[in-house]
Scaffold this active site. Structure first.
Site, PDB file in Angstrom:
ATOM      1  N   CYS A 163       0.792  -1.231   0.000  1.00  0.00           N
ATOM      2  CA  CYS A 163       0.000   0.000   0.000  1.00  0.00           C
ATOM      3  C   CYS A 163       0.824   1.282   0.000  1.00  0.00           C
ATOM      4  CB  CYS A 163      -0.950  -0.009   1.192  1.00  0.00           C
ATOM      5  SG  CYS A 163      -1.939  -1.514   1.268  1.00  0.00           S
ATOM      6  N   HIS A 288      -3.467   7.766   6.399  1.00  0.00           N
ATOM      7  CA  HIS A 288      -3.575   6.464   5.744  1.00  0.00           C
ATOM      8  C   HIS A 288      -4.954   5.887   6.065  1.00  0.00           C
ATOM      9  CE1 HIS A 288      -2.282   2.886   3.752  1.00  0.00           C
ATOM     10  NE2 HIS A 288      -2.469   2.139   4.814  1.00  0.00           N
ATOM     11  N   HIS A 322      -9.856   1.506  -0.135  1.00  0.00           N
ATOM     12  CA  HIS A 322      -8.403   1.448  -0.110  1.00  0.00           C
ATOM     13  C   HIS A 322      -7.933   0.923  -1.462  1.00  0.00           C
ATOM     14  CE1 HIS A 322      -4.352   1.024   0.903  1.00  0.00           C
ATOM     15  NE2 HIS A 322      -4.413   0.324   2.016  1.00  0.00           N
TER      16      HIS A 322
END
Length: 400
Positions: A163, A288, A322
């Site tokens: 990520c 995040h 995400h």
């Protein structure tokens, strides 16, 4: 503090973006600053289990005339992002020799979705389809695709650190410019929805069956999404600068973050130090903020440790899901929009912060509803990944 005049300039162009909020910056900005989610309920990847997903639902470029090794959804997303950068890319082609143009793309899925389909066909038919190419799923495939369409002959490579992949791609672009290896770099990331990622996170019990609630007391996991985001990065002054980058590695656990947030703290600290920006000068922090118990806890601790007073902050994953390897570049694009428009992306959740976490200054819808520009100068974006792989990007709006 501000970006010093003698620091290496690193301008980020207007980004080309496609995500579940849209594929043009005006539509995306409207949703971003209003806090409108772009999630679709679907069982496409999890039969008999409906999940909210950040799906790109608009038509993507046709791949019929592409070579078989280029036919992946990731590349279709990238092709649309390149279309949205058409004028900037044309100027780049005309002004910079191809051998001085680099390409760095972050991804984690590449062409895995197409491999899944090919394997399913093989199970039914007994052999893989004639059009199947293993090269589709190689992690370097999206970078090669962009370079070939652009005609770039400089350094071309992909980064796959889960990520944090495309945040690191932008950091790599900055280093290529600073080293003199390139005069311009096309950098960003792309990831597409597929069974591997959706079911993989489900097997970790990290998926929420409802729209995610980052930093809420009731948070219970993430939503997965897909996106592509690209910038042209050049060593020019003015505009919106990638003024600082920070990278660290916890190596704490294969998937769980280090609980005390020390690795995340170090990445943010490095980015601010490189950009010559004091913590109190940060005008916006893109968290995040995945919505999992452990990740949000770690990040809240890291932010509270670095900042004496929390800057205005939000997790835009509540809007897009995400997007994994694309998240770093996508959220850098959101920070670019915030600095360009002088407005703050909304933090969407149930307005019940977890009382066990340090309280951060979440951007609520009322903050941006009056459409009054804020004098934003510095925005920081966090990207944290499996293996404790952390990245932070500092963007600064500078006058020419």
């Amino acid at each position: 503090m501000s970006l010093s005049a003698n620091r290496q300039p690193c301008r980020l162009s207007r980004p080309g973006v496609v995500c579940s909020l849209g594929d043009d910056l005006e539509t995306i900005a409207d949703a971003l600053f209003a806090g409108r989610r772009g999630l679709t309920s679907s069982a496409a990847f999890t039969p008999e289990r409906e999940l909210p997903l950040g799906m790109v639902t608009r038509s993507l470029p046709d791949w019929d005339d592409w070579p078989p090794e280029q036919r992946s959804r990731n590349n279709r997303l990238l092709a649309l992002a390149m279309q949205r950068l058409h004028d900037t890319l044309e100027t780049l082609r005309e002004s910079v020799p191809p051998e001085r143009i680099g390409v760095v793309i972050g991804t984690s899925t590449s062409g895995i979705g197409e491999t899944e389909s090919a394997i399913a066909d093989a199970g039914r038919e007994g052999s893989l389809p004639e059009t199947f190419r293993y090269a589709n799923q190689e992690l370097g495939a999206p970078a090669r695709f962009v370079a070939e369409r652009l005609g770039a002959n400089g350094p071309v490579y992909a980064l796959s650190t889960a990520c944090s992949s495309s945040a690191r791609a932008l950091a790599s672009a900055r280093r290529l410019l600073a080293s003199g290896a390139c005069d311009a770099v096309v950098a960003g990331g792309a990831d597409s929805l597929c069974r591997l990622t959706v079911n993989g996170f489900a097997s970790l019990e990290a998926i929420s069956e409802s729209p995610c609630l980052p930093f809420s007391a009731q948070r219970d996991g993430i939503n997965i999404g897909e996106a592509a985001a690209l910038f042209v990065v050049t060593p020019e002054a003015g505009g919106i600068q990638l003024s600082g980058t920070g990278e660290s590695s916890d190596a704490y656990h294969i998937s769980a973050p280090r609980p005390d947030g020390s690795g995340a703290h170090e990445a943010m600290r490095q980015a601010l130090a490189m950009g010559g920006c004091a913590p109190e000068a940060v005008d916006y922090l893109n968290l995040h903020g995945t919505g999992t118990r452990h990740n949000d806890s770690m990040e809240a601790k890291a932010v509270a440790t670095l900042f004496e007073t929390s800057p205005p902050c939000s997790s835009t994953k509540a809007l897009t899901g995400h997007t994994l390897g694309a998240a770093g570049a996508l959220e850098a694009a959101f920070c670019w929009l915030a600095l360009d428009r002088g407005r703050l992306p909304v933090h969407v959740f149930d307005a019940v912060p977890d009382p066990e976490l340090p309280l951060l200054d979440y951007v609520m819808p009322t903050v941006t509803s009056e459409h009054k520009p804020y004098p934003l100068k510095h925005a920081l974006s966090n990207s944290f990944a499996f293996g404790g792989n952390n990245a932070a990007l500092l963007m600064t709006r500078e006058e020419a």
